[in-house]
Enzyme design. Structure first.
Site, PDB file in Angstrom:
ATOM      1  N   GLN A  99      27.746 -35.325  18.722  1.00  0.00           N
ATOM      2  CA  GLN A  99      26.160 -35.036  18.901  1.00  0.00           C
ATOM      3  C   GLN A  99      25.784 -34.501  17.180  1.00  0.00           C
ATOM      4  O   GLN A  99      26.833 -33.704  16.683  1.00  0.00           O
ATOM      5  CB  GLN A  99      25.639 -34.108  20.163  1.00  0.00           C
ATOM      6  CG  GLN A  99      24.544 -33.721  19.704  1.00  0.00           C
ATOM      7  CD  GLN A  99      23.879 -32.974  21.123  1.00  0.00           C
ATOM      8  OE1 GLN A  99      25.006 -32.704  21.805  1.00  0.00           O
ATOM      9  NE2 GLN A  99      22.934 -31.925  21.324  1.00  0.00           N
ATOM     10  N   SER A 129      33.621 -33.627  20.497  1.00  0.00           N
ATOM     11  CA  SER A 129      32.675 -33.311  21.751  1.00  0.00           C
ATOM     12  C   SER A 129      32.491 -34.236  22.493  1.00  0.00           C
ATOM     13  O   SER A 129      33.553 -35.170  23.155  1.00  0.00           O
ATOM     14  CB  SER A 129      31.930 -32.769  21.227  1.00  0.00           C
ATOM     15  OG  SER A 129      30.998 -31.725  21.876  1.00  0.00           O
ATOM     16  N   LEU A 130      31.349 -34.596  23.031  1.00  0.00           N
ATOM     17  CA  LEU A 130      30.790 -35.955  23.358  1.00  0.00           C
ATOM     18  C   LEU A 130      31.459 -37.433  22.987  1.00  0.00           C
ATOM     19  O   LEU A 130      32.122 -37.979  23.893  1.00  0.00           O
ATOM     20  CB  LEU A 130      29.148 -35.818  22.734  1.00  0.00           C
ATOM     21  CG  LEU A 130      28.467 -37.571  23.522  1.00  0.00           C
ATOM     22  CD1 LEU A 130      28.203 -37.739  24.432  1.00  0.00           C
ATOM     23  CD2 LEU A 130      27.439 -37.411  22.638  1.00  0.00           C
ATOM     24  N   ARG A 187      25.720 -35.072  31.523  1.00  0.00           N
ATOM     25  CA  ARG A 187      26.281 -33.990  30.951  1.00  0.00           C
ATOM     26  C   ARG A 187      25.157 -33.563  29.953  1.00  0.00           C
ATOM     27  O   ARG A 187      25.186 -32.312  30.212  1.00  0.00           O
ATOM     28  CB  ARG A 187      27.877 -34.673  30.357  1.00  0.00           C
ATOM     29  CG  ARG A 187      28.493 -33.843  29.467  1.00  0.00           C
ATOM     30  CD  ARG A 187      29.341 -34.479  28.275  1.00  0.00           C
ATOM     31  NE  ARG A 187      30.120 -33.674  27.378  1.00  0.00           N
ATOM     32  CZ  ARG A 187      29.555 -33.461  26.207  1.00  0.00           C
ATOM     33  NH1 ARG A 187      28.894 -33.554  25.299  1.00  0.00           N
ATOM     34  NH2 ARG A 187      30.437 -32.131  25.501  1.00  0.00           N
ATOM     35  N   HIS A 230      30.690 -25.332  24.381  1.00  0.00           N
ATOM     36  CA  HIS A 230      31.811 -25.137  24.635  1.00  0.00           C
ATOM     37  C   HIS A 230      32.299 -23.279  24.258  1.00  0.00           C
ATOM     38  O   HIS A 230      32.777 -23.492  23.970  1.00  0.00           O
ATOM     39  CB  HIS A 230      32.447 -25.922  23.125  1.00  0.00           C
ATOM     40  CG  HIS A 230      32.322 -26.988  22.972  1.00  0.00           C
ATOM     41  ND1 HIS A 230      33.198 -27.907  23.413  1.00  0.00           N
ATOM     42  CD2 HIS A 230      31.687 -27.735  22.289  1.00  0.00           C
ATOM     43  CE1 HIS A 230      32.858 -29.145  24.401  1.00  0.00           C
ATOM     44  NE2 HIS A 230      31.875 -29.392  22.192  1.00  0.00           N
ATOM     45  N   GLN A 239      36.181 -29.040  28.928  1.00  0.00           N
ATOM     46  CA  GLN A 239      35.784 -29.479  27.560  1.00  0.00           C
ATOM     47  C   GLN A 239      34.748 -28.215  27.315  1.00  0.00           C
ATOM     48  O   GLN A 239      34.292 -28.061  26.223  1.00  0.00           O
ATOM     49  CB  GLN A 239      35.583 -30.734  27.232  1.00  0.00           C
ATOM     50  CG  GLN A 239      35.252 -30.512  25.698  1.00  0.00           C
ATOM     51  CD  GLN A 239      34.576 -31.978  25.711  1.00  0.00           C
ATOM     52  OE1 GLN A 239      33.087 -32.041  26.267  1.00  0.00           O
ATOM     53  NE2 GLN A 239      35.034 -33.360  25.153  1.00  0.00           N
TER      54      GLN A 239
END
Length: 297
Positions: free
Chosen positions: A9, A88-89, A113, A195, A244
């Site tokens: 992101q 991440s993503l 998500r 996170h 995650q």
């Protein structure tokens, strides 16, 4: 060895993916399929929408995923990773690229998500802050001694760490970090504390979706955010994906491990060049490039 890396992101931009759509019949087919899966025309927002339109959580994450995955698929035979990783993503994009997830399943999970994270953000106000110019252990120590929820969330490169948590706790931690000698401790314009333990409701929601999705044996290892190590077992991949959302992104450690395991060239697949910059700060000798339909990188 060739490592392919996938952004998360923040890499979105207005007009993203339009060149792929116009140049590749396969890309066109996949974008149209994505519109059907999502139930709205994400292509309209990606190709013509404003930066503000692209900021919507339900749009941002699928848009970046689609740009990365469709680019990887349209490069075809030139896409030959020895290892993959995603920030991440970007981990979901990497898992479609290495064959662990289908395009459809990956997109469905990313969409779920995004919505689960949005809901978690609305439950309790929270935020993130970028900390520059301090060693990780000092940042970790300040987080531990600050009252409230505040944790190290993104280990982006040496001297660049993002913290995540409750707004008041983040503000207090930033003050202390500046006193400790941080070059900057800056609250970020994000929707919530990604996170961190604040994402627990989203983790629970996404866990059942991941458990009910079929994962295949990947065709090369993925270096996952949670472990920063090479993973090829489907059940381990699933477990790490679930963890995650509330665990830190160990990007520095992932790149260091990829280099230790033989990676010499890192190709960023998707919008932007942020990850290439981070790789260079982690390992100066690494070669980096952007994947491109024109150059068949």
């Amino acid at each position: 060895m060739n490592a392919y890396i996938f952004p998360g992101q923040g890499a979105q931009f207005s007009g993203m993916g339009l060149d792929l759509y116009e140049k590749s019949p396969l890309a066109q087919e996949l974008f149209e399929r994505a519109n059907d899966i999502l139930g709205f025309h994400i292509t309209d927002i990606m190709f013509q929408g404003s930066a503000e339109d692209l900021k919507q959580t339900k749009v941002t994450q699928p848009a970046i995923f689609l740009h990365s995955v469709i680019l990887a698929k349209t490069i075809g035979d030139n896409f030959k990773p020895d290892m993959v990783a995603g920030h991440s993503l970007g981990e979901f994009s990497a898992l479609v690229a290495n064959g662990a997830l289908t395009f459809e399943d990956g997109l469905n999970l990313v969409s779920q998500r995004a919505q689960a994270m949005q809901k978690a953000c609305e439950l309790q106000p929270s935020t993130m802050a970028a900390v520059l110019g301090l060693d990780d252990d000092i940042v970790e120590k300040v987080c531990a001694m600050t009252e409230g929820v505040v944790v190290a969330a993104n280990y982006n490169c040496p001297g660049q760490l993002v913290i995540s948590g409750e707004i008041e706790a983040i503000n207090k931690a930033c003050e202390t970090l500046k006193e400790e000698g941080a070059r900057r401790a800056l609250v970020l314009p994000v929707g919530g504390a990604f996170h961190s333990p604040m994402m627990e409701p989203a983790r629970e929601e996404l866990a059942s979706a991941i458990e009910n999705t079929n994962f295949s044996k990947p065709n090369c290892p993925i270096y996952q955010n949670v472990t920063a190590s090479a993973i090829t077992d489907e059940n381990e991949i699933k477990g790490n994906l679930i963890s995650q959302l509330t665990a830190p992104v160990r990007w520095t450690q992932s790149v260091q491990q990829m280099v230790a395991d033989g990676a010499t060239h890192f190709t960023e697949v998707g919008p932007g060049r942020v990850l290439q910059g981070l790789v260079k700060k982690i390992h100066k000798e690494a070669e980096t490039s952007s994947a491109s339909l024109d150059s068949n990188a």
